[in-house]
Design an enzyme around this catalytic site. Structure first.
Site, PDB file in Angstrom:
ATOM      1  N   HIS A  92       0.689  -1.012  -0.283  1.00 20.46           N
ATOM      2  CA  HIS A  92       0.125  -0.253   0.172  1.00 20.46           C
ATOM      3  C   HIS A  92       0.796   1.602  -0.458  1.00 20.46           C
ATOM      4  O   HIS A  92       2.118   1.502   0.804  1.00 20.46           O
ATOM      5  CB  HIS A  92      -0.827  -0.189   1.014  1.00 20.46           C
ATOM      6  CG  HIS A  92      -2.250   1.000   1.210  1.00 20.46           C
ATOM      7  ND1 HIS A  92      -2.101   2.029   1.144  1.00 20.46           N
ATOM      8  CD2 HIS A  92      -3.237   0.520   0.814  1.00 20.46           C
ATOM      9  CE1 HIS A  92      -2.952   2.921   1.166  1.00 20.46           C
ATOM     10  NE2 HIS A  92      -3.644   1.603   1.174  1.00 20.46           N
ATOM     11  N   ARG A 132      -7.028  10.542   0.197  1.00 17.82           N
ATOM     12  CA  ARG A 132      -6.952  10.697  -1.157  1.00 17.82           C
ATOM     13  C   ARG A 132      -8.127  10.874  -2.048  1.00 17.82           C
ATOM     14  O   ARG A 132      -8.514  11.570  -3.067  1.00 17.82           O
ATOM     15  CB  ARG A 132      -5.509   9.881  -2.065  1.00 17.82           C
ATOM     16  CG  ARG A 132      -4.339   9.836  -1.433  1.00 17.82           C
ATOM     17  CD  ARG A 132      -3.958   9.286  -2.382  1.00 17.82           C
ATOM     18  NE  ARG A 132      -3.126   7.573  -1.499  1.00 17.82           N
ATOM     19  CZ  ARG A 132      -3.521   6.682  -1.754  1.00 17.82           C
ATOM     20  NH1 ARG A 132      -3.669   6.519  -3.557  1.00 17.82           N
ATOM     21  NH2 ARG A 132      -3.653   5.089  -1.596  1.00 17.82           N
TER      22      ARG A 132
END
Ligand code: FAD
Length: 642
Positions: free
Chosen positions: A249, A269
């Site tokens: 990740h 995000r």
């Protein structure tokens, strides 16, 4: 042989995360007496850590969303290596599974007009993640637990016994799947608190044990992720599929050292957070690969416009699939443009008002405040890649979740391979757990019913061997952490640390052939030393002993990852080769399968197989130009003309 309690069930589900609980509910609802067995406390499975949400094309936030667009995004994310039938079933059934959760009491966040709210995530064309703030996994598990309790109450009303048809064995670890010939006959397990051994006899076993992250030093994964289900399947004779694909990740915490690896959810995000280098530049614009160029914005203005007007703007490159973002961060740090502690900056503080950050990302706000003394409403976070998810797993039949080659064995959730191809999109795990957990429970129950009259027996010699294997570490006394090498007993903690360091350094985010060779010889040495692992004390709650038993699994799984990674001479999704940087069309339809070559020493055999062609109507969902980037000319001709 020690005294071993035995019980009879129709279906045994190993694991009480999202996949295991959904499987258990289905099996019990289809009339199978079902036992669930889990290493942790009931309700504490890794799934509770899931933050961002459940991906399902419900079209609540954008009316254009359909199962077909979800299927397309999933294949693009997995770089077309996905077991396409799984991706199809997943995209079609995920909305029903989310609505079903709601009818069982899940309280999702809402749109203004009262529908389930859906948020943006990397690689998803439309806002698609049903969520509960950034604590979605907790609500998912809470709801499934509540459903289990409701079923147990029904059973009590009928029989006077809550646990007659659905029982949870918590804090118990399965160390072997037992077999009668080729068929499953049950599991061998120990109670972590008492050390007591027991056997659950059952014709059908569902493995739902999650991932493998604890083989790596920097990971977002919980302590349970020691690859047990992967290893149990291998030892039972089932192959593992495409184990080279491990997802790093892009955004884990990098500071302070004690919390390195803890996840910073992608919702940061998805909700507008941006990545910057040490000079404040939004570097992701430099890292949009050709295959995605048409779909991602070229300027900050275009990217920012997308949040309010997605119809007329392209997506921000911060929302590329995870493998792309992780590689970009890695490259920035390597080029000397990173943050002080070896990551990059992730900023929401200049993107949204403080109260919005606290409302939409409450866990992130507290995580950084408490663990790093950083106020994310006022300053950027420092983030870097962390081992997060394994796409590889038990090779299963797409429709039934049956493990290949072992009648009675099923697998669902992170432990199963195929669904996500070479890279999983965020949010597609929670939906995977629900869709394939249900399918595994359904088919395990049917299979168990079909054997109602001739249940495979459990053989005493297997129980004896499993007991002896589990007790072996007590026959050697550990000399303490400082004593390494020689022929004396080995310390399980030392071995675990060395394994994690090896996998992190040599089979991590960027891979090279020579380093993987080195990893394989270190793994062989660790395996040999693990045969001499010794523990002190007794069987009552003894974490050193538990780790000694988990080491077998981590070593087996790590060898699968390293062997498959060395074999695949291309870069695709969660497998990046510095020495073979291109994605090769010739590898698009190649699966790598790991089986156990020699059970006595735990050696892995690797074979290749060609994947079945993607069904023409599914290929028809893509433009020919896009397909040409992934498929060989031969595949393209055959697929589109069929
Ligand atoms: P788990 O939930 O891990 O359950 C495994 C179970 O198996 C546990 O009960 C464990 O005790 C048991 N077990 C293991 N070994 C044994 C054994 N030998 N004997 C008995 N029991 C055993 N995915 C998304 O889709 N959306 C997200 O927003 C998201 N956020 C995430 C955030 C974080 C921090 C992390 C780490 C992951 C996230 N993921 C997310 C991924 C997702 O959470 C996992 O892939 C998923 O929860 C795995 O579920 P599972 O049911 O397969 O396994």
């Amino acid at each position: 042989m020690p005294v071993v309690d035995r019980q009879e069930w129709d279906v045994v589900v190993v694991g009480a995360g999202g996949a295991g609980l959904r499987a258990a509910i289905e099996a019990r609802e289809r009339g199978a007496r079902t036992a669930v067995i889990c290493k942790s406390l009931f309700g504490k499975a890794h799934t509770v850590m899931a933050e961002g949400g459940i991906a399902a094309a419900m079209a609540n936030a954008n009316e254009h969303d359909t199962w077909q667009t979800h299927f397309r995004d999933t294949l693009r994310g997995g770089k077309f290596l996905n077991q396409w039938r799984m991706a199809e079933l997943h995209a079609q059934e995920a909305p029903q599974r989310v609505w079903e959760l709601e009818t069982w009491g899940a309280l999702f966040d809402r749109t203004k007009d009262g529908r389930i709210s859906q948020r943006n995530f990397g690689g998803h064309e439309y806002p698609r993640l049903a969520h509960v703030g950034d604590r979605t996994g907790l609500e998912l598990i809470r709801t499934l637990q509540q459903r289990i309790v409701a079923l147990q109450q029904e059973d009590h009303a009928r029989t006077g016994d809550h646990e007659c048809d659905l029982k949870i064995f918590q804090e118990c670890t399965v160390t072997r799947v037992l077999k009668d010939g080729a068929r499953v006959s049950g599991v061998f397990a120990y109670d972590r608190e008492t050390g007591r051994f027991f056997v659950l006899r059952a014709p059908a076993v569902v493995l739902a044990t999650g991932g493998i992250g604890k083989s790596f030093k920097v990971t977002s994964n919980s302590w349970e992720y020691t690859g047990d289900g992967h290893a149990l399947a291998l030892l039972a004779g089932a192959p593992l599929l495409n184990m080279e694909f491990v997802q790093f990740h892009p955004t884990g915490m990098v500071w302070p050292p004690s919390v390195k690896g803890i996840l910073v959810t992608e919702s940061v995000r998805g909700d507008g957070g941006v990545l910057r280098d040490c000079e404040g530049r939004r570097f992701m614009f430099d890292y949009v690969p050709d295959v995605f160029k048409e779909k991602y914005a070229e300027s900050e203005q275009e990217a920012d416009g997308w949040y309010d007007d997605p119809e007329h703007h392209r997506r921000p490159p911060e929302l590329l699939p995870r493998d792309e973002v992780a590689r970009a961060i890695n490259a920035e740090v390597k080029a000397g443009r990173g943050s002080p502690h070896g990551g990059v900056f992730l900023d929401v503080s200049t993107r949204m008002p403080a109260e919005v950050i606290r409302r939409r990302l409450p866990s992130m706000y507290h995580q950084f405040k408490e663990l790093a003394d950083v106020d994310i409403t006022a300053e950027p976070m420092e983030v870097g890649p962390t081992c997060h998810y394994v796409m590889g797993g038990i090779a299963v039949d797409s429709d039934t979740a049956a493990a290949r080659g072992v009648p009675g064995l099923y697998a669902a959730g992170e432990v199963a391979g195929g669904m996500h191809g070479s890279n999983r999109l965020g949010g597609n795990s929670l939906s995977d757990l629900l869709v394939f957990g249900r399918r595994a429970g359904w088919h395990a129950a049917e299979y168990a019913h079909s054997l109602a009259r001739e249940r495979p027996p459990v053989h005493d010699d297997q129980i004896g061997a499993a007991s002896a294997e589990a007790l072996r570490p007590f026959s050697l006394v550990s000399p303490g952490p400082e004593a390494v090498g020689g022929d004396g007993p080995e310390n399980p903690y030392t071995l675990h640390q060395e394994l994690q360091q090896t996998m992190n350094d040599l089979v991590g985010i960027i891979r090279r052939a020579a380093e993987m060779e080195q990893a394989l010889s270190r793994l062989a040495e660790l395996r040999e030393r693990a045969g001499r692992v010794g523990v002190e004390g007794h069987r009552q709650f003894n974490p050193g002993w538990h780790l000694a038993l988990d080491l077998r699994n981590m070593l087996l799984v790590s060898e699968c990852v390293a062997r498959a990674a060395r074999e695949r001479t291309e870069s695709r999704g969660g497998h990046t080769r510095e020495d073979c940087p291109a994605m090769e069309r010739e590898w698009r339809n190649v699966n790598l399968l790991c089986t156990l070559a020699d059970p006595a020493v735990g050696r892995i055999r690797l074979t290749r197989e060609t994947t079945p062609p993607i069904r023409p109507d599914l290929l028809g969902l893509f433009d020919k130009e896009e397909l040409a980037k992934y498929l060989t000319d031969e595949e393209l001709e055959g697929g589109l003309s069929a």
